[in-house]
Design a protein around this motif. Structure first.
Motif, mmCIF file in Angstrom:
data_model
loop_
_atom_site.group_PDB
_atom_site.id
_atom_site.type_symbol
_atom_site.label_atom_id
_atom_site.label_comp_id
_atom_site.label_asym_id
_atom_site.label_seq_id
_atom_site.Cartn_x
_atom_site.Cartn_y
_atom_site.Cartn_z
ATOM 1 N N ALA A 1 36.031 37.817 37.382
ATOM 2 C CA ALA A 1 36.866 38.489 37.571
ATOM 3 C C ALA A 1 37.110 39.229 38.469
ATOM 4 O O ALA A 1 37.575 39.644 39.450
ATOM 5 C CB ALA A 1 37.966 39.320 36.176
ATOM 6 N N GLU B 1 36.084 37.475 41.816
ATOM 7 C CA GLU B 1 37.182 36.899 42.521
ATOM 8 C C GLU B 1 38.170 38.006 42.805
ATOM 9 O O GLU B 1 38.611 37.984 44.187
ATOM 10 C CB GLU B 1 37.878 36.668 41.354
ATOM 11 C CG GLU B 1 39.755 35.755 42.034
ATOM 12 C CD GLU B 1 40.331 35.204 40.724
ATOM 13 O OE1 GLU B 1 41.745 34.379 40.735
ATOM 14 O OE2 GLU B 1 39.555 35.365 39.674
ATOM 15 N N ASN B 2 38.767 39.335 42.092
ATOM 16 C CA ASN B 2 39.275 40.311 42.598
ATOM 17 C C ASN B 2 38.755 41.467 44.208
ATOM 18 O O ASN B 2 39.143 41.875 44.634
ATOM 19 C CB ASN B 2 39.679 41.605 41.489
ATOM 20 C CG ASN B 2 40.577 40.786 40.702
ATOM 21 O OD1 ASN B 2 41.684 40.081 40.755
ATOM 22 N ND2 ASN B 2 40.268 40.951 39.527
ATOM 23 N N GLY C 1 48.219 36.366 37.033
ATOM 24 C CA GLY C 1 46.878 36.102 36.314
ATOM 25 C C GLY C 1 45.854 37.691 35.404
ATOM 26 O O GLY C 1 46.062 37.856 34.890
ATOM 27 N N ASN C 2 46.412 38.835 36.377
ATOM 28 C CA ASN C 2 45.930 39.678 36.172
ATOM 29 C C ASN C 2 46.938 40.447 35.216
ATOM 30 O O ASN C 2 45.816 41.313 34.363
ATOM 31 C CB ASN C 2 45.409 40.814 37.330
ATOM 32 C CG ASN C 2 44.035 40.226 38.180
ATOM 33 O OD1 ASN C 2 44.078 39.298 37.548
ATOM 34 N ND2 ASN C 2 44.339 40.584 39.920
ATOM 35 N N GLU D 1 49.002 39.286 33.194
ATOM 36 C CA GLU D 1 48.182 38.387 31.763
ATOM 37 C C GLU D 1 47.042 38.774 31.000
ATOM 38 O O GLU D 1 47.024 38.868 29.487
ATOM 39 C CB GLU D 1 48.348 36.697 31.953
ATOM 40 C CG GLU D 1 48.406 36.199 30.622
ATOM 41 C CD GLU D 1 49.105 35.988 28.946
ATOM 42 O OE1 GLU D 1 48.525 36.182 28.300
ATOM 43 O OE2 GLU D 1 49.717 36.538 29.307
ATOM 44 N N MET D 2 46.115 38.664 32.111
ATOM 45 C CA MET D 2 44.678 39.532 31.471
ATOM 46 C C MET D 2 44.719 40.654 30.756
ATOM 47 O O MET D 2 44.591 40.806 29.737
ATOM 48 C CB MET D 2 43.855 39.964 33.000
ATOM 49 C CG MET D 2 42.033 40.711 32.376
ATOM 50 S SD MET D 2 41.657 41.116 33.793
ATOM 51 C CE MET D 2 41.569 39.382 34.861
ATOM 52 N N ARG E 1 48.947 40.659 40.302
ATOM 53 C CA ARG E 1 49.143 39.204 40.206
ATOM 54 C C ARG E 1 50.067 38.440 38.863
ATOM 55 O O ARG E 1 48.974 39.219 37.637
ATOM 56 C CB ARG E 1 47.786 38.750 40.620
ATOM 57 C CG ARG E 1 47.947 38.532 42.214
ATOM 58 C CD ARG E 1 46.464 38.521 43.419
ATOM 59 N NE ARG E 1 46.391 36.739 42.683
ATOM 60 C CZ ARG E 1 45.613 36.081 42.198
ATOM 61 N NH1 ARG E 1 44.345 36.361 41.604
ATOM 62 N NH2 ARG E 1 45.209 34.463 42.695
#
Length: 155
Positions: free
Chosen positions: A84, A87-88, A110-111, A113-114, A108
């Protein structure tokens, strides 16, 4: 006297290009404090000036004494955490280099949700009954109501 073979032009050009790429990549990592992103130190986040307000807010927030940026914004398992971060890091460096990011910056999906999963993991005993009622189509983010716990008061 030993005669050494003279390298061909394409090979010499390739060696020079590889050297330039390695040199500029190494300098970029050094200049951007790139290795600091491998740590858990929240000061790494303020290598980018745009994160200064978020860092200052975190210092005033209720979670300051118990959580760092990575505790909320990265997976807790070792390999997913560094995947992660990679990617970030790629997306952030691309966005800041090309200056094509929204200001103020936004998380974002997805982040987000993380972040939600990390809230639930740390506060599992408190929120287990809420999670049991969780409807995937109508799920609220924890920070919908608790927006000041991570980055301090917004007003």
């Amino acid at each position: 006297m030993i005669k050494l073979p003279v390298p061909s032009w394409p090979l010499l050009l390739l060696a020079v290009l590889v050297g330039v790429l390695l040199g500029s990549g190494t300098y970029t990592v050094y200049y951007a404090n790139g290795l600091s992103y491998l740590s858990n130190d929240p000061r790494a986040c303020v290598n980018c000036h745009i994160m200064r307000d978020h860092y200052d807010g975190w210092q005033k927030a209720s979670h300051h004494a118990v959580a760092t940026c990575n505790d909320c914004h990265a997976p807790h398992a070792l390999i997913p955490k560094y995947l992660a971060k990679a990617e970030n890091g790629y997306r952030h460096s691309k966005a800041f280099t090309l200056q094509d990011f929204h200001e103020p910056i936004r998380i974002r999906p997805g982040n987000a949700e993380m972040l939600r999963r990390n809230c639930i993991e740390c506060h599992q005993e408190m929120v287990s009954w809420i999670v049991a009622l969780d409807d995937p189509e109508h799920t609220l983010s924890c920070v919908h109501c608790h927006d000041a716990v991570g980055h301090g008061p917004t007003k």
